[in-house]
Design a protein around this motif. Structure first.
Motif, PDB file in Angstrom:
ATOM      1  N   ASP A  46      42.781  37.240  44.816  1.00 28.42           N
ATOM      2  CA  ASP A  46      43.351  36.764  45.996  1.00 28.42           C
ATOM      3  C   ASP A  46      44.939  37.000  45.998  1.00 28.42           C
ATOM      4  OD1 ASP A  46      43.841  35.100  48.006  1.00 28.42           O
ATOM      5  OD2 ASP A  46      43.284  33.170  46.921  1.00 28.42           O
ATOM      6  N   HIS A  58      45.325  27.573  43.287  1.00 29.00           N
ATOM      7  CA  HIS A  58      44.156  27.162  42.583  1.00 29.00           C
ATOM      8  C   HIS A  58      43.679  28.205  41.595  1.00 29.00           C
ATOM      9  CE1 HIS A  58      42.510  30.776  45.118  1.00 29.00           C
ATOM     10  NE2 HIS A  58      43.615  30.520  45.935  1.00 29.00           N
ATOM     11  N   ALA A 116      45.500  31.557  41.111  1.00 29.11           N
ATOM     12  CA  ALA A 116      46.048  31.985  42.223  1.00 29.11           C
ATOM     13  C   ALA A 116      47.438  31.316  42.704  1.00 29.11           C
ATOM     14  CB  ALA A 116      45.020  32.087  43.360  1.00 29.11           C
ATOM     15  N   GLU A 125      50.708  30.552  44.906  1.00 27.37           N
ATOM     16  CA  GLU A 125      50.785  30.741  46.304  1.00 27.37           C
ATOM     17  C   GLU A 125      51.759  29.909  46.786  1.00 27.37           C
ATOM     18  OE1 GLU A 125      47.492  30.620  48.783  1.00 27.37           O
ATOM     19  OE2 GLU A 125      46.224  29.983  47.150  1.00 27.37           O
ATOM     20  N   GLU A 173      51.615  35.463  47.400  1.00 27.43           N
ATOM     21  CA  GLU A 173      50.335  35.078  46.474  1.00 27.43           C
ATOM     22  C   GLU A 173      50.119  36.179  45.452  1.00 27.43           C
ATOM     23  OE1 GLU A 173      46.570  34.281  48.002  1.00 27.43           O
ATOM     24  OE2 GLU A 173      45.947  32.811  46.459  1.00 27.43           O
TER      25      GLU A 173
END
Ligand code: MG
Ligand code: MG
Length: 257
Positions: A106, A169, A200, A202, A233
């Motif tokens: 991601d 997350h 992740a 971000e 991210e």
């Protein structure tokens, strides 16, 4: 809360998904210019992902209809690609997920469209820098609050605002795993980071106030005061050798910082 830890083999699989995602971001960076539509970007991204026999993670997630989240200007995140062309002076957050062999990567970048103003340029530079500050804290023995605080400190020192209701997350076989990773926090608090955790991270930052509102499509999130917002991210692993960015788009693209 259980933070899943990944084995070195798992990390290689996540890095493979991440390599595809970097390729996608490189392609999109080459396409971003005044006149291109976010739908065109979305189509190109999906084709490239599927050519690698991988899947666009976002498509179908809770009913999301597209491969990318494309979020211009005052839109912070979760924009649905569409037919409106990008305009000179816009900024556009492009967020994408790739699933390869069951593992997710991601990553997001906010791009300038043509020449942008000073406020926008500073916003991009500071937000990207805050992501790198956060990565620097992704080390065995640090606390989650150290990661969160690193973003907040950089952002607030520059007179910008962290959006507090949106968080990063954990990521792995699922796009969203524990823990939630706020972009504001207190150093020395929260879970202790351990080898094999993958986050992740971000930062989502506005040039105005931090409050956000939901758009009429029930996806897009906007800065409530209409101020410009940016989002960067990485998927980053905590390893014995330090942080390992599994989506290293910064090695291929010069964006802002
Ligand atoms: Mg993302
Ligand atoms: Mg994410």
């Amino acid at each position: 809360m259980a933070i899943k830890r990944k084995s070195p083999r798992d990390l290689e699989k996540m890095a493979a998904a991440g390599a595809i995602l970097v390729e996608v971001h490189e392609l999109l960076a080459s396409m971003v210019r005044p006149g291109v539509t976010t739908k065109e970007l979305d189509t190109a991204a999906e084709e490239l992902i599927r050519s690698h026999r991988a899947k666009p993670t976002f498509k179908g997630y809770k009913g999301f209809p597209a491969t990318l989240c494309t979020s211009p200007n005052a839109m912070v995140v979760h924009g649905i690609p569409g037919p409106d062309p990008l305009l000179e002076g816009d900024i556009i957050s492009i967020d994408c997920g790739v699933t390869k062999n069951g593992w997710v990567a991601d990553a997001a970048i906010t791009h300038p469209v043509g020449e942008i103003g000073a406020v926008a340029a500073k916003l991009l530079e500071v937000t990207e820098a805050s992501l790198h500050d956060a990565v620097e804290q992704c080390r065995v023995g640090r606390r989650l609050g150290d990661v969160s605080h690193a973003v907040q400190a950089r952002v607030e020192a520059n007179g910008l605002s962290v959006v507090q209701s949106l968080v990063g997350h954990g990521v792995g076989r699922e796009m969203h795993e524990d823990p939630q990773i706020p972009n504001h926090g207190t150093p020395g608090t929260g879970p202790i980071l351990a080898e094999g955790m993958v986050f992740a991270v971000e930062p989502m930052v506005t040039a105005g106030r931090e409050a956000v509102r939901m758009g009429g499509d029930h996806w897009a999130i906007y800065a409530q005061d209409g101020s410009l917002s940016a989002h960067f991210e990485f998927t980053v692993a905590i390893t014995a050798d330090g942080p390992r960015i599994l989506t290293p788009w910064h090695e291929r693209l010069r964006v802002a910082a």
